[in-house]
Design a protein around this motif. Structure first.
Motif, PDB file in Angstrom:
ATOM      1  N   HIS A  37       0.833  -1.203   0.000  1.00 30.58           N
ATOM      2  CA  HIS A  37       0.000   0.000   0.000  1.00 30.58           C
ATOM      3  C   HIS A  37       0.872   1.259   0.000  1.00 30.58           C
ATOM      4  O   HIS A  37       0.596   2.219  -0.726  1.00 30.58           O
ATOM      5  N   SER A  41       1.273   4.102  -3.040  1.00 30.66           N
ATOM      6  CA  SER A  41       0.670   5.389  -2.682  1.00 30.66           C
ATOM      7  C   SER A  41       1.540   6.558  -3.129  1.00 30.66           C
ATOM      8  O   SER A  41       2.679   6.383  -3.563  1.00 30.66           O
ATOM      9  N   ASP A 229      -6.898   1.362   9.288  1.00 31.93           N
ATOM     10  CA  ASP A 229      -7.558   1.285   7.979  1.00 31.93           C
ATOM     11  C   ASP A 229      -6.591   1.790   6.909  1.00 31.93           C
ATOM     12  O   ASP A 229      -6.496   2.981   6.651  1.00 31.93           O
ATOM     13  N   SER A 231      -6.723   1.704   3.825  1.00 25.98           N
ATOM     14  CA  SER A 231      -7.349   2.335   2.658  1.00 25.98           C
ATOM     15  C   SER A 231      -7.404   3.849   2.798  1.00 25.98           C
ATOM     16  O   SER A 231      -7.553   4.568   1.800  1.00 25.98           O
ATOM     17  N   ASP A 234      -4.779   6.297   0.671  1.00 23.33           N
ATOM     18  CA  ASP A 234      -5.020   6.862  -0.654  1.00 23.33           C
ATOM     19  C   ASP A 234      -5.757   8.191  -0.560  1.00 23.33           C
ATOM     20  O   ASP A 234      -5.417   9.155  -1.252  1.00 23.33           O
TER      21      ASP A 234
END
Length: 248
Positions: A37, A41, A229, A231, A234
């Motif tokens: 991730h 990113s 989290d 997510s 982003d």
């Protein structure tokens, strides 16, 4: 180009986002996904560190650097946390407290190994500000944070750091803080001092992120929110990217 010189050049035009990775909070099952991730990113920097580290920090840094092109910077809680694998180390002094171990003691223990390693050193004034709860750094350092409603004390402390020759300020509310560093404090320091300013702790929401960016943070550090989290990374990167077009 050195890491610090690169940061200075970038923050002339925009704010940066740093992802904080705590070795003790990254499990073998979650590490691959987190590293993927971060690599995918638009985050600018990776900070590695924590108040307590029992895990293999050398191995984690090696795995991060093997898969991530962003600078990996050590954010040490103790002298024993030093690893020569990083691109640079924030050489911290906890100026908001009066515990000599964190003002100069740990620094003396770490100085020769760091000097011999050749790792880039960024002398950084670390200033703990009350975030509404007792944090790990407050407990482990045995120091009191500066009250959130006393920006004058924070300004005087930060001004002393500038006069002493530190290269950066790190305003910290602490991991798991209920509130981030007050916008008024960030704005006051930004207006009166010239040191690049890192702000971390308690930045869990888009609203909090926008507030510290608008107040003038040069580097925003987020850790706990991404642990809970990934997510969010982003979206936070998108907000910082959008903020880059604003006048600095």
């Amino acid at each position: 180009m050195d890491v610090f010189d690169g940061i200075k050049k970038q923050i002339e035009h925009r704010s940066l986002l740093a992802v904080l990775v705590d070795p003790d909070k990254v499990s073998p099952n979650s590490e691959d996904a987190l590293v993927d991730h971060i690599a995918a990113s638009k985050a600018d920097l990776v900070f590695v560190g924590g108040s307590l580290i029992f895990s293999d920090i050398d191995g984690l840094v090696e795995r991060l650097k093997a898969r991530i092109s962003k600078p990996v910077i050590l954010f040490p809680g103790l002298s024993s946390h030093f690893t020569p694998k990083v691109d640079a180390v924030l050489f911290l002094s906890l100026l908001s407290g009066r515990n000599p171990d964190f003002l100069i003691g740990n620094q003396v223990h770490a100085a020769i190994p760091i000097l011999r390693s050749g790792v880039e050193v960024i002398p950084t004034a670390y200033i703990l500000i009350d975030g509404g709860s007792t944090t790990s750094v407050e407990y482990m350092s045995n120091t009191k944070p500066i009250p959130a409603n006393k920006p004058d004390i924070t300004l005087a402390t930060a001004a002393a750091a500038q006069l002493l020759g530190f290269k950066m300020l790190y305003l910290e509310a602490g991991s798991g803080a209920q509130h981030h560093v007050p916008s008024k404090t960030i704005r006051t320091l930004k207006q009166q001092l010239s040191l690049p300013m890192i702000v971390g702790g308690g930045i869990r929401t888009e609203k909090a992120l926008r507030e510290v960016l608008d107040a003038g943070a040069d580097i925003v550090v987020v850790g706990t929110a991404f642990e809970e989290d990934a997510s969010l990374m982003d979206r936070f990167c998108e907000i910082v990217s959008q903020h880059r077009g604003k006048e600095r």
